[in-house]
Design a protein around this motif. Structure first.
Motif, mmCIF file in Angstrom:
data_model
loop_
_atom_site.group_PDB
_atom_site.id
_atom_site.type_symbol
_atom_site.label_atom_id
_atom_site.label_comp_id
_atom_site.label_asym_id
_atom_site.label_seq_id
_atom_site.Cartn_x
_atom_site.Cartn_y
_atom_site.Cartn_z
ATOM 1 N N PHE A 33 -38.068 -13.267 46.207
ATOM 2 C CA PHE A 33 -38.887 -14.457 45.984
ATOM 3 C C PHE A 33 -40.338 -14.072 45.715
ATOM 4 C CE2 PHE A 33 -39.282 -13.742 50.560
ATOM 5 C CZ PHE A 33 -40.609 -14.039 50.832
ATOM 6 N N THR A 34 -41.063 -15.026 45.152
ATOM 7 C CA THR A 34 -42.501 -14.906 44.942
ATOM 8 C C THR A 34 -43.168 -16.095 45.631
ATOM 9 O OG1 THR A 34 -42.397 -16.155 42.866
ATOM 10 C CG2 THR A 34 -42.184 -13.759 42.728
ATOM 11 N N TYR A 35 -44.488 -16.023 45.786
ATOM 12 C CA TYR A 35 -45.196 -17.175 46.358
ATOM 13 C C TYR A 35 -46.571 -17.306 45.717
ATOM 14 C CZ TYR A 35 -47.564 -13.763 49.415
ATOM 15 O OH TYR A 35 -48.300 -12.696 49.900
ATOM 16 N N GLY A 43 -53.684 -24.337 56.217
ATOM 17 C CA GLY A 43 -53.392 -25.704 55.821
ATOM 18 C C GLY A 43 -53.039 -25.894 54.363
ATOM 19 N N GLU A 44 -53.158 -24.856 53.553
ATOM 20 C CA GLU A 44 -52.858 -24.970 52.126
ATOM 21 C C GLU A 44 -51.355 -24.836 51.883
ATOM 22 O OE1 GLU A 44 -54.325 -23.044 47.862
ATOM 23 O OE2 GLU A 44 -54.707 -21.981 49.748
ATOM 24 N N LYS A 45 -50.791 -25.694 51.044
ATOM 25 C CA LYS A 45 -49.370 -25.625 50.731
ATOM 26 C C LYS A 45 -49.090 -24.415 49.844
ATOM 27 C CE LYS A 45 -48.019 -30.476 51.219
ATOM 28 N NZ LYS A 45 -47.400 -31.646 50.553
ATOM 29 N N ILE A 46 -48.113 -23.626 50.275
ATOM 30 C CA ILE A 46 -47.707 -22.428 49.539
ATOM 31 C C ILE A 46 -46.339 -22.703 48.927
ATOM 32 C CG2 ILE A 46 -47.332 -19.941 49.670
ATOM 33 C CD1 ILE A 46 -48.831 -20.038 52.380
ATOM 34 N N VAL A 47 -46.185 -22.376 47.657
ATOM 35 C CA VAL A 47 -44.906 -22.557 46.979
ATOM 36 C C VAL A 47 -44.141 -21.235 47.023
ATOM 37 C CG1 VAL A 47 -43.742 -23.130 44.826
ATOM 38 C CG2 VAL A 47 -45.855 -24.323 45.465
ATOM 39 N N PHE A 48 -42.958 -21.264 47.635
ATOM 40 C CA PHE A 48 -42.081 -20.099 47.697
ATOM 41 C C PHE A 48 -40.941 -20.316 46.699
ATOM 42 C CE2 PHE A 48 -44.216 -20.344 51.766
ATOM 43 C CZ PHE A 48 -44.614 -19.028 51.978
ATOM 44 N N ASP A 49 -40.800 -19.388 45.765
ATOM 45 C CA ASP A 49 -39.869 -19.555 44.655
ATOM 46 C C ASP A 49 -38.846 -18.422 44.637
ATOM 47 O OD1 ASP A 49 -38.554 -20.123 42.330
ATOM 48 O OD2 ASP A 49 -40.328 -20.110 41.051
ATOM 49 N N ALA A 50 -37.567 -18.779 44.822
ATOM 50 C CA ALA A 50 -36.474 -17.804 44.781
ATOM 51 C C ALA A 50 -35.483 -18.156 43.682
ATOM 52 C CB ALA A 50 -35.763 -17.747 46.132
ATOM 53 N N SER A 51 -35.953 -18.866 42.668
ATOM 54 C CA SER A 51 -35.044 -19.341 41.631
ATOM 55 C C SER A 51 -34.429 -18.214 40.816
ATOM 56 C CB SER A 51 -35.779 -20.322 40.702
ATOM 57 O OG SER A 51 -36.933 -19.706 40.137
ATOM 58 N N GLU A 52 -35.024 -17.023 40.864
ATOM 59 C CA GLU A 52 -34.464 -15.892 40.130
ATOM 60 C C GLU A 52 -33.364 -15.188 40.922
ATOM 61 O OE1 GLU A 52 -35.208 -15.110 36.964
ATOM 62 O OE2 GLU A 52 -36.483 -16.901 36.967
ATOM 63 N N SER A 53 -33.182 -15.544 42.181
ATOM 64 C CA SER A 53 -32.149 -14.916 42.995
ATOM 65 C C SER A 53 -30.770 -15.441 42.614
ATOM 66 C CB SER A 53 -32.385 -15.193 44.485
ATOM 67 O OG SER A 53 -33.585 -14.612 44.917
ATOM 68 N N LEU A 68 -28.203 -18.391 62.851
ATOM 69 C CA LEU A 68 -27.151 -19.047 62.075
ATOM 70 C C LEU A 68 -27.616 -20.374 61.474
ATOM 71 C CD1 LEU A 68 -23.998 -18.347 64.278
ATOM 72 C CD2 LEU A 68 -24.647 -17.248 62.115
ATOM 73 N N VAL A 69 -28.316 -21.167 62.277
ATOM 74 C CA VAL A 69 -28.662 -22.515 61.806
ATOM 75 C C VAL A 69 -30.126 -22.866 62.066
ATOM 76 C CG1 VAL A 69 -26.322 -23.412 62.052
ATOM 77 C CG2 VAL A 69 -27.880 -23.485 64.011
ATOM 78 N N ASN A 70 -30.967 -21.874 62.369
ATOM 79 C CA ASN A 70 -32.350 -22.200 62.747
ATOM 80 C C ASN A 70 -33.337 -22.070 61.599
ATOM 81 O OD1 ASN A 70 -32.277 -19.394 62.562
ATOM 82 N ND2 ASN A 70 -33.862 -19.122 64.125
ATOM 83 N N PHE A 71 -32.865 -22.217 60.359
ATOM 84 C CA PHE A 71 -33.770 -22.095 59.224
ATOM 85 C C PHE A 71 -34.734 -23.282 59.180
ATOM 86 C CE2 PHE A 71 -29.776 -23.945 57.754
ATOM 87 C CZ PHE A 71 -30.189 -25.120 57.143
ATOM 88 N N ASP A 72 -35.917 -23.044 58.566
ATOM 89 C CA ASP A 72 -36.963 -24.064 58.500
ATOM 90 C C ASP A 72 -36.925 -24.878 57.218
ATOM 91 O OD1 ASP A 72 -38.430 -23.375 60.988
ATOM 92 O OD2 ASP A 72 -38.765 -21.477 59.955
ATOM 93 N N ALA A 73 -36.378 -24.305 56.164
ATOM 94 C CA ALA A 73 -36.295 -25.005 54.884
ATOM 95 C C ALA A 73 -35.117 -24.449 54.099
ATOM 96 C CB ALA A 73 -37.588 -24.842 54.089
ATOM 97 N N GLU A 74 -34.646 -25.251 53.144
ATOM 98 C CA GLU A 74 -33.479 -24.848 52.364
ATOM 99 C C GLU A 74 -33.703 -25.226 50.907
ATOM 100 O OE1 GLU A 74 -28.587 -25.211 52.745
ATOM 101 O OE2 GLU A 74 -29.903 -26.642 53.749
ATOM 102 N N GLY A 75 -33.325 -24.324 50.016
ATOM 103 C CA GLY A 75 -33.470 -24.590 48.587
ATOM 104 C C GLY A 75 -34.062 -23.400 47.859
ATOM 105 N N VAL A 78 -39.319 -23.978 47.835
ATOM 106 C CA VAL A 78 -39.794 -24.794 48.953
ATOM 107 C C VAL A 78 -41.300 -24.618 49.088
ATOM 108 C CG1 VAL A 78 -37.589 -24.554 50.175
ATOM 109 C CG2 VAL A 78 -39.450 -22.963 50.675
ATOM 110 N N THR A 79 -41.920 -25.496 49.870
ATOM 111 C CA THR A 79 -43.347 -25.370 50.170
ATOM 112 C C THR A 79 -43.528 -25.313 51.676
ATOM 113 O OG1 THR A 79 -43.673 -27.778 50.180
ATOM 114 C CG2 THR A 79 -44.025 -26.615 48.088
ATOM 115 N N HIS A 80 -44.581 -24.634 52.083
ATOM 116 C CA HIS A 80 -44.880 -24.517 53.515
ATOM 117 C C HIS A 80 -46.362 -24.230 53.672
ATOM 118 C CE1 HIS A 80 -44.018 -23.792 57.767
ATOM 119 N NE2 HIS A 80 -44.802 -22.732 57.690
#
Length: 250
Positions: A33-35, A43-53, A68-75, A78-80
């Motif tokens: 991924f890249t960001y 406080g700034e929104k960061i875009v995390f992009d794994a679309s090339e994976s 197993l199930v403690n992920f913070d975001a899916e897709g 995502v932004t964080h």
């Protein structure tokens, strides 16, 4: 040729073919991924992009170990935003479209994201040591403070004695944290991680020097600068401040 040898040869050929298919299997999981932005602030929104994976499922973990199930975001994208400055870990775990082969059905990768404090003002960041009067002009500022590990950070020091009658004496001290060191500078080492230089300026004279720093690792560093100065007849004055240096992977 015996039947047993034929069977053995066929089995070897089949395994070789299967191995080749697996090694070039376009459906195996791949985590990358890249960001953006590359140097975010609190406080700034960061875009995390794994679309090339190559994956059918993307799970993100911020400052935690993957479970197993403690992920913070899916897709795939995502932004964080991080609410504290410093180093933060971001882990991406991917699952292949057909998760049936152990070792190939899942993959993961982790990166460290360095988050800075918002700039209060350009004057505070670029000129942490600065004074200008009718007797003296003195400045220490950051010129190149966001670098990669194969580059050098640059600070610039300048001073002018505007007093027409008295000599100006300045002692500049830099405290450099572990992981950074000075390169090609007029400052001499005066202790562990500490460098100093003295400037004696007659009336109307000026002095200046560029200070280069190299990093041995990535991270968020702070260079502390202290300038003690005095005239022939007068008490010593002190100006001090810190210059943040951000070092990323080359």
């Amino acid at each position: 040729m015996k039947r047993r040898d034929l069977l053995r040869g066929g089995a070897v050929a089949a395994l070789t073919t299967l191995s080749g298919c697996l090694s070039s299997n376009p459906l195996q999981a791949e985590a990358a991924f890249t960001y953006t932005p590359p140097s975010p602030v609190v406080g700034e929104k960061i875009v995390f992009d794994a679309s090339e994976s190559t994956a059918s499922k993307w799970e993100w973990f911020f400052d935690k170990s993957p479970g197993l199930v403690n992920f913070d975001a899916e897709g795939a994208q995502v932004t964080h935003a991080f609410e504290e400055s410093g180093a933060h870990t971001v882990t991406l775990r991917t699952t292949a479209p057909f998760g049936i082969i152990p070792g190939l059905n899942m993959d993961r990768t982790t990166k460290t994201v360095y988050v800075e404090e918002p700039e209060a003002s350009s004057q505070d960041i670029e000129n942490p040591i600065s004074t200008s009067t009718d007797r003296i002009s003195l400045h220490l500022r950051g010129v190149a403070t966001r670098i990669s590990t194969d580059e050098t950070a640059v600070l610039q020091f300048s001073a002018v004695n505007l007093n027409p009658d008295e000599r100006l004496s300045i002692r500049l001290v830099l405290k450099v944290p572990s992981g950074m060191s000075l390169r090609g500078t007029s400052l001499a080492e005066s202790g562990t991680g500490q460098y100093a230089a003295t400037f004696n300026l007659p009336p109307g004279e000026s002095a200046g020097t560029s200070i280069r720093l190299a990093a041995t690792r990535t991270g968020h560093f702070e260079i502390e600068g202290i300038a003690n100065y005095s005239f022939d007849e007068g008490d010593e004055q002190t100006r001090q401040g810190t210059i943040p240096i951000i070092v990323t992977d080359s």
